[in-house]
Scaffold this motif. Structure first.
Motif, PDB file in Angstrom:
ATOM      1  N   ILE A   1       0.934  -1.166   0.080  1.00 18.94           N
ATOM      2  CA  ILE A   1      -0.093  -0.051   0.092  1.00 18.94           C
ATOM      3  C   ILE A   1       0.951   1.302  -0.077  1.00 18.94           C
ATOM      4  N   ARG A   2       0.321   2.124  -0.599  1.00 18.97           N
ATOM      5  CA  ARG A   2       0.919   3.566  -0.690  1.00 18.97           C
ATOM      6  C   ARG A   2       0.601   4.807   0.412  1.00 18.97           C
ATOM      7  N   HIS A   3      -0.813   4.339   0.909  1.00 13.05           N
ATOM      8  CA  HIS A   3      -1.150   5.495   1.728  1.00 13.05           C
ATOM      9  C   HIS A   3      -1.644   4.879   3.156  1.00 13.05           C
ATOM     10  N   LEU A   4      -1.530   5.795   4.074  1.00 11.25           N
ATOM     11  CA  LEU A   4      -1.884   5.031   5.428  1.00 11.25           C
ATOM     12  C   LEU A   4      -2.648   6.315   6.182  1.00 11.25           C
ATOM     13  N   PRO A   5      -4.033   6.000   6.551  1.00 14.45           N
ATOM     14  CA  PRO A   5      -4.672   6.896   7.376  1.00 14.45           C
ATOM     15  C   PRO A   5      -4.174   6.886   8.831  1.00 14.45           C
ATOM     16  N   VAL A   6      -4.247   8.388   9.436  1.00 15.21           N
ATOM     17  CA  VAL A   6      -3.525   8.257  10.776  1.00 15.21           C
ATOM     18  C   VAL A   6      -4.697   8.158  11.714  1.00 15.21           C
ATOM     19  N   THR A   7      -5.016   7.812  12.793  1.00 12.99           N
ATOM     20  CA  THR A   7      -6.220   7.598  13.514  1.00 12.99           C
ATOM     21  C   THR A   7      -5.668   7.792  14.758  1.00 12.99           C
ATOM     22  N   ASP A   8      -6.525   8.409  16.110  1.00 15.02           N
ATOM     23  CA  ASP A   8      -6.298   8.303  17.309  1.00 15.02           C
ATOM     24  C   ASP A   8      -6.847   6.922  17.913  1.00 15.02           C
ATOM     25  N   GLU A   9      -7.093   6.924  19.459  1.00 13.42           N
ATOM     26  CA  GLU A   9      -7.317   5.789  20.121  1.00 13.42           C
ATOM     27  C   GLU A   9      -8.869   5.685  19.908  1.00 13.42           C
ATOM     28  N   ARG A  10      -9.562   6.791  19.505  1.00  8.85           N
ATOM     29  CA  ARG A  10     -11.114   6.502  19.422  1.00  8.85           C
ATOM     30  C   ARG A  10     -11.265   6.262  17.892  1.00  8.85           C
ATOM     31  N   ASN A  11     -10.198   6.034  17.134  1.00 11.76           N
ATOM     32  CA  ASN A  11     -10.487   5.753  15.527  1.00 11.76           C
ATOM     33  C   ASN A  11     -10.898   6.815  14.759  1.00 11.76           C
TER      34      ASN A  11
END
Length: 146
Positions: free
Chosen positions: A102-112
């Motif tokens: 994959i070329r992209h990664l979403p960044v999320t917090d602990e609550r998604n």
């Protein structure tokens, strides 16, 4: 080596998105306008339901002979995308991107909640900048200027 937070501090937290009911043509227009390779797909509650990338377009629309003006994003998006947090290391991101192709990664917090997105280009730029910094310091040390 650094963390995802380091990349987002330089790049920013802007994330471009589309709704699952948007057409592929509308999504492609956003990709072109924003000069990005992927968009998050968010529902009415701003929850991540998928990601739509140039790869999805090539593999699930063009090759299948579908019309971009008649195809909805929810028909061709990648559901349940792999994500990272701000605390994840750059090395972990490289491994995940390489292993999962994959070329992209979403960044999320602990609550998604969505905080940003990083690309392979962002990761490579960070590594190059970090190496350049180390080399400059080592050269300064050797020359006795640091």
């Amino acid at each position: 080596m650094g963390t995802v937070r380091d990349i987002l501090q330089v790049k920013g937290h802007a994330v471009y998105s589309v709704h699952p009911d948007n057409t592929v043509f509308e999504a492609l227009s956003v990709l072109v306008e924003k000069n990005v390779g992927a968009l998050m797909v968010l529902n009415d509650n701003d929850e991540v339901v998928g990601i739509f990338s140039e790869r999805d377009y090539a593999r699930k629309v063009i090759v299948k002979g579908r019309a971009s003006k008649d195809t909805r994003i929810n028909e061709v998006m990648t559901e349940n995308p792999f994500t990272v947090t701000e605390k994840d290391s750059i090395e972990d991101c490289m491994v995940k991107m390489t292993d999962k192709h994959i070329r992209h990664l979403p960044v999320t917090d602990e609550r998604n909640r969505l905080l940003g997105m990083i690309s392979i280009g962002d990761v490579v730029k960070h590594i190059i900048d970090e190496q350049r910094f180390i080399i400059n310091n080592l050269e300064g040390y050797i020359k006795g200027t640091r």
